[in-house]
Design a protein around this motif. Structure first.
Motif, PDB file in Angstrom:
ATOM      1  N   UNK A  16       0.841  -1.205   0.000  1.00  0.00           N
ATOM      2  CA  UNK A  16       0.000   0.000   0.000  1.00  0.00           C
ATOM      3  C   UNK A  16       0.873   1.251   0.000  1.00  0.00           C
ATOM      4  N   UNK A  17       1.906   1.279   0.812  1.00  0.00           N
ATOM      5  CA  UNK A  17       2.819   2.419   0.836  1.00  0.00           C
ATOM      6  C   UNK A  17       3.557   2.581  -0.477  1.00  0.00           C
ATOM      7  N   UNK A  18       3.994   1.477  -1.043  1.00  0.00           N
ATOM      8  CA  UNK A  18       4.664   1.519  -2.342  1.00  0.00           C
ATOM      9  C   UNK A  18       3.702   2.052  -3.405  1.00  0.00           C
TER      10      UNK A  18
ATOM     11  N   UNK B 204       3.390   5.834  -3.236  1.00  0.00           N
ATOM     12  CA  UNK B 204       4.559   6.494  -3.832  1.00  0.00           C
ATOM     13  C   UNK B 204       4.514   6.434  -5.355  1.00  0.00           C
ATOM     14  N   UNK B 205       4.159   5.293  -5.909  1.00  0.00           N
ATOM     15  CA  UNK B 205       4.060   5.155  -7.356  1.00  0.00           C
ATOM     16  C   UNK B 205       2.994   6.075  -7.930  1.00  0.00           C
ATOM     17  N   UNK B 206       1.870   6.182  -7.233  1.00  0.00           N
ATOM     18  CA  UNK B 206       0.782   7.059  -7.678  1.00  0.00           C
ATOM     19  C   UNK B 206       1.214   8.520  -7.656  1.00  0.00           C
TER      20      UNK B 206
ATOM     21  N   UNK C  32      -3.637  13.645  -3.625  1.00  0.00           N
ATOM     22  CA  UNK C  32      -3.833  13.043  -2.299  1.00  0.00           C
ATOM     23  C   UNK C  32      -5.050  12.125  -2.282  1.00  0.00           C
ATOM     24  N   UNK C  33      -6.145  12.557  -2.922  1.00  0.00           N
ATOM     25  CA  UNK C  33      -7.341  11.712  -2.995  1.00  0.00           C
ATOM     26  C   UNK C  33      -7.046  10.423  -3.763  1.00  0.00           C
ATOM     27  N   UNK C  34      -6.319  10.527  -4.872  1.00  0.00           N
ATOM     28  CA  UNK C  34      -5.963   9.349  -5.662  1.00  0.00           C
ATOM     29  C   UNK C  34      -5.075   8.410  -4.851  1.00  0.00           C
ATOM     30  N   UNK C  35      -4.142   8.961  -4.089  1.00  0.00           N
ATOM     31  CA  UNK C  35      -3.265   8.132  -3.247  1.00  0.00           C
ATOM     32  C   UNK C  35      -4.067   7.394  -2.182  1.00  0.00           C
TER      33      UNK C  35
ATOM     34  N   UNK D  93      -8.210   4.478 -11.506  1.00  0.00           N
ATOM     35  CA  UNK D  93      -7.438   3.552 -10.684  1.00  0.00           C
ATOM     36  C   UNK D  93      -8.086   2.181 -10.827  1.00  0.00           C
ATOM     37  N   UNK D  94      -7.296   1.187 -11.228  1.00  0.00           N
ATOM     38  CA  UNK D  94      -7.777  -0.183 -11.308  1.00  0.00           C
ATOM     39  C   UNK D  94      -6.834  -1.073 -10.523  1.00  0.00           C
ATOM     40  N   UNK D  95      -7.401  -1.941  -9.707  1.00  0.00           N
ATOM     41  CA  UNK D  95      -6.622  -2.908  -8.938  1.00  0.00           C
ATOM     42  C   UNK D  95      -7.203  -4.291  -9.228  1.00  0.00           C
ATOM     43  N   UNK D  96      -6.320  -5.203  -9.632  1.00  0.00           N
ATOM     44  CA  UNK D  96      -6.697  -6.570  -9.965  1.00  0.00           C
ATOM     45  C   UNK D  96      -6.132  -7.514  -8.909  1.00  0.00           C
TER      46      UNK D  96
END
Length: 126
Positions: free
Chosen positions: A12-14, A17-19, A39-42, A73-76
């Motif tokens: 999650x922290x990584x 940072x990437x975002x 910040x909202x996207x992070x 934002x997509x998470x698989x």
């Protein structure tokens, strides 16, 4: 942009940072993604990646895109079960992530992935 993240608490922290790095790039600055929306996207990324790594049973894939005036934002993950938002409660220390994502995102959906797993998508307008 696409990133593969391990099934680990540090993911999650990584992902945050990437975002931040992706949305802060000079070429994206022309589209004026301001600090508040970054910040909202992070926060959205952090919550979705946390859910995927805790409940998905595997590594997860994070995809970030900018279209017009939206951050997608997509998470698989490999778990086909749909996430179940919990009612908000001041007493619980966890379980508020999806509620926060739904408040920040203009669109939120969950879709099955061919071959198993799911895609969780949040669209944030800026």
């Amino acid at each position: 942009m696409e990133f593969l993240l391990p099934q680990a608490a540090a993911s999650a922290g990584q992902a945050r940072k990437l975002t931040s790095a992706f949305l802060g790039r000079e070429r994206h600055r022309a589209r004026r993604v301001d600090a508040e929306h970054i910040d909202d996207a992070k926060l959205i990324v952090s919550e979705l990646v946390t859910n995927a790594t805790q409940h998905g049973g595997s590594a997860c894939r994070l995809c970030l895109q900018i279209f017009d005036a939206s951050v997608v934002v997509e998470v698989y993950d490999n778990n086909s079960a749909r996430p179940r938002p919990r009612p908000l409660s001041a007493e619980r220390e966890s379980g508020r992530g999806l509620a926060m994502v739904r408040l920040l995102a203009q669109r939120f959906d969950v879709s099955p992935v061919t071959g198993g797993g799911k895609r969780v998508r949040a669209v944030l307008s800026y």
